[in-house]
Design a protein around this motif. Structure first.
Motif, PDB file in Angstrom:
ATOM      1  N   ASP A 167      -9.309 -10.891  22.395  1.00  0.00           N
ATOM      2  CA  ASP A 167      -8.295 -10.254  23.243  1.00  0.00           C
ATOM      3  C   ASP A 167      -7.963  -8.850  22.761  1.00  0.00           C
ATOM      4  O   ASP A 167      -7.492  -8.018  23.550  1.00  0.00           O
ATOM      5  CB  ASP A 167      -7.035 -11.111  23.375  1.00  0.00           C
ATOM      6  N   GLN A 184      -7.946 -15.565  23.414  1.00  0.00           N
ATOM      7  CA  GLN A 184      -6.639 -14.909  23.353  1.00  0.00           C
ATOM      8  C   GLN A 184      -5.805 -15.510  22.221  1.00  0.00           C
ATOM      9  O   GLN A 184      -4.889 -16.290  22.435  1.00  0.00           O
ATOM     10  CB  GLN A 184      -5.908 -15.044  24.695  1.00  0.00           C
ATOM     11  N   SER A 217      -0.045  -7.602  21.259  1.00  0.00           N
ATOM     12  CA  SER A 217       1.115  -7.193  22.063  1.00  0.00           C
ATOM     13  C   SER A 217       1.719  -5.886  21.578  1.00  0.00           C
ATOM     14  O   SER A 217       2.389  -5.179  22.341  1.00  0.00           O
ATOM     15  CB  SER A 217       2.186  -8.291  22.051  1.00  0.00           C
ATOM     16  N   ASP A 262      -0.869  -3.926  24.622  1.00  0.00           N
ATOM     17  CA  ASP A 262      -0.555  -5.162  25.338  1.00  0.00           C
ATOM     18  C   ASP A 262      -1.292  -5.187  26.678  1.00  0.00           C
ATOM     19  O   ASP A 262      -1.014  -4.386  27.567  1.00  0.00           O
ATOM     20  CB  ASP A 262       0.942  -5.267  25.563  1.00  0.00           C
ATOM     21  N   LYS A 321      -1.498  -8.010  28.621  1.00  0.00           N
ATOM     22  CA  LYS A 321      -0.968  -9.084  29.455  1.00  0.00           C
ATOM     23  C   LYS A 321      -0.228  -8.510  30.664  1.00  0.00           C
ATOM     24  O   LYS A 321       0.312  -7.405  30.578  1.00  0.00           O
ATOM     25  CB  LYS A 321      -0.051  -9.993  28.636  1.00  0.00           C
ATOM     26  N   PRO A 322      -0.209  -9.265  31.783  1.00  0.00           N
ATOM     27  CA  PRO A 322      -0.838 -10.579  31.971  1.00  0.00           C
ATOM     28  C   PRO A 322      -2.325 -10.434  32.262  1.00  0.00           C
ATOM     29  O   PRO A 322      -2.741  -9.608  33.077  1.00  0.00           O
ATOM     30  CB  PRO A 322      -0.092 -11.154  33.168  1.00  0.00           C
ATOM     31  N   LEU A 323      -3.116 -11.251  31.591  1.00  0.00           N
ATOM     32  CA  LEU A 323      -4.560 -11.094  31.677  1.00  0.00           C
ATOM     33  C   LEU A 323      -5.137 -11.564  33.014  1.00  0.00           C
ATOM     34  O   LEU A 323      -6.043 -10.920  33.560  1.00  0.00           O
ATOM     35  CB  LEU A 323      -5.243 -11.837  30.527  1.00  0.00           C
ATOM     36  N   ARG A 376      -4.989  -9.070  35.845  1.00  0.00           N
ATOM     37  CA  ARG A 376      -5.824  -7.908  35.536  1.00  0.00           C
ATOM     38  C   ARG A 376      -7.287  -8.198  35.892  1.00  0.00           C
ATOM     39  O   ARG A 376      -7.959  -7.388  36.535  1.00  0.00           O
ATOM     40  CB  ARG A 376      -5.679  -7.549  34.050  1.00  0.00           C
ATOM     41  N   GLU A 393      -7.052 -20.301  33.340  1.00  0.00           N
ATOM     42  CA  GLU A 393      -6.247 -20.187  32.121  1.00  0.00           C
ATOM     43  C   GLU A 393      -6.107 -21.569  31.480  1.00  0.00           C
ATOM     44  O   GLU A 393      -5.772 -22.540  32.152  1.00  0.00           O
ATOM     45  CB  GLU A 393      -4.877 -19.608  32.438  1.00  0.00           C
ATOM     46  N   LYS A 401      -6.225 -19.448  25.672  1.00  0.00           N
ATOM     47  CA  LYS A 401      -5.075 -19.158  24.821  1.00  0.00           C
ATOM     48  C   LYS A 401      -5.169 -20.014  23.558  1.00  0.00           C
ATOM     49  O   LYS A 401      -5.125 -21.241  23.627  1.00  0.00           O
ATOM     50  CB  LYS A 401      -3.784 -19.435  25.582  1.00  0.00           C
TER      51      LYS A 401
END
Length: 279
Positions: free
Chosen positions: A151, A180, A190, A194, A196-198, A201, A211, A240
């Motif tokens: 990430d 991540q 972060s 940063d 996020k939000p991935l 994007r 996710e 994650k």
């Protein structure tokens, strides 16, 4: 791979891979154990969950699926997976980072069977994966290509150039995995940059997104099953994870613990913790 083992079988394999990551890096006195540990479930699902087809006796088999470890500093993970899959003997693992060993600090496809790309210069793996996917189309082969990025790595602009190209060519034989774990070399992602939000994007670049909790083998297996059904666009699995999982609390106050092997004492505690299977 022709059969799908049980989740318990995969958990046991993940345990073995974790031990090999820890012992190989401690023996070497260098390396990236925590960056490797966060990606174990994804790697185990790919190689031992019936997701990828491959033949360790014929590593250049044209119809094989490809796995590219774009976050090449997590090479101890790739080496443990390849050894367990039979690409080379397990007793080669303690030679990690030794002079003359094919198990270099970052993967070298010229030195070791099963390594699909020489990586470690971050941001390049997804582009390489696109090349494999386009080659499959030209050769009229149905293999899939999987690319694991970090990430922190996706801060690289080349990643997003590749993301645009994958969408343009509708590469539904491409699956990226973003590990991540929330950290990169210099600190939390972060704080450094940063992203996020991935999911939104990646979706804005035309990708399908999934996710998951990437340290839960059942969720990982389901994600790969779902990814294989998506047509007309590439897929990214946003995995994650926890850096160093599940031994992160044994490593002191440094939650990043980047690029540092465990001491012998920490290694012994970590192996005992894993043997207890209390996590």
């Amino acid at each position: 791979m022709s059969t799908t083992p049980s989740l318990e079988d995969l958990k046991r394999k993940a345990l073995t891979v974790r031990k090999e990551i820890i012992t190989s890096t401690t023996t070497a006195g260098s390396g990236h154990p925590t960056s490797s540990l966060s990606g174990v479930e994804v790697g185990v699902a790919l190689y031992f969950g019936g997701v990828m087809k491959y033949d360790p006796k014929n590593p250049h088999w044209p119809q094989r699926d490809r796995f590219i470890l774009s976050k090449g500093h997590a090479a101890p993970l790739l080496y443990a997976l390849l050894a367990e899959a039979g690409f080379f003997p397990r007793d080669l693992l303690p030679t990690l980072r030794k002079l003359g060993s094919p198990l270099e600090g970052h993967p070298n496809m010229r030195k070791l069977a099963g390594v699909e790309a020489s990586t470690g210069s971050l941001g390049q793996g997804l582009s390489l994966g696109i090349g494999h996917c386009l080659a499959a189309r030209l050769d009229k082969l149905d293999y899939r290509t999987y690319v694991m990025t970090g990430d922190g790595e996706i801060e690289e602009g080349q990643v997003w150039e590749a993301a645009m190209a994958a969408h343009k060519f509708q590469l539904d034989n491409l699956c990226a995995i973003v590990d991540q774990n929330g950290y990169q070399q210099t600190g939390p992602t972060s704080v450094v940059m940063d992203m996020k939000p991935l999911a939104p994007r990646w979706e804005s670049f035309g990708w399908a997104t999934i996710e998951i909790n990437g340290n839960e083998i059942g969720e990982v297996m389901q994600a790969f099953k779902q990814a294989a059904t998506i047509k007309g666009k590439p897929t990214v699995i946003i995995s994650k994870t926890v850096k160093g999982w599940p031994i992160q609390n044994l490593l002191g106050s440094d939650k990043n613990h980047h690029g540092k092997p465990l001491t012998v004492e920490e290694e012994q505690k970590a192996l005992a913790f894993l043997d207890a299977e209390t996590f």
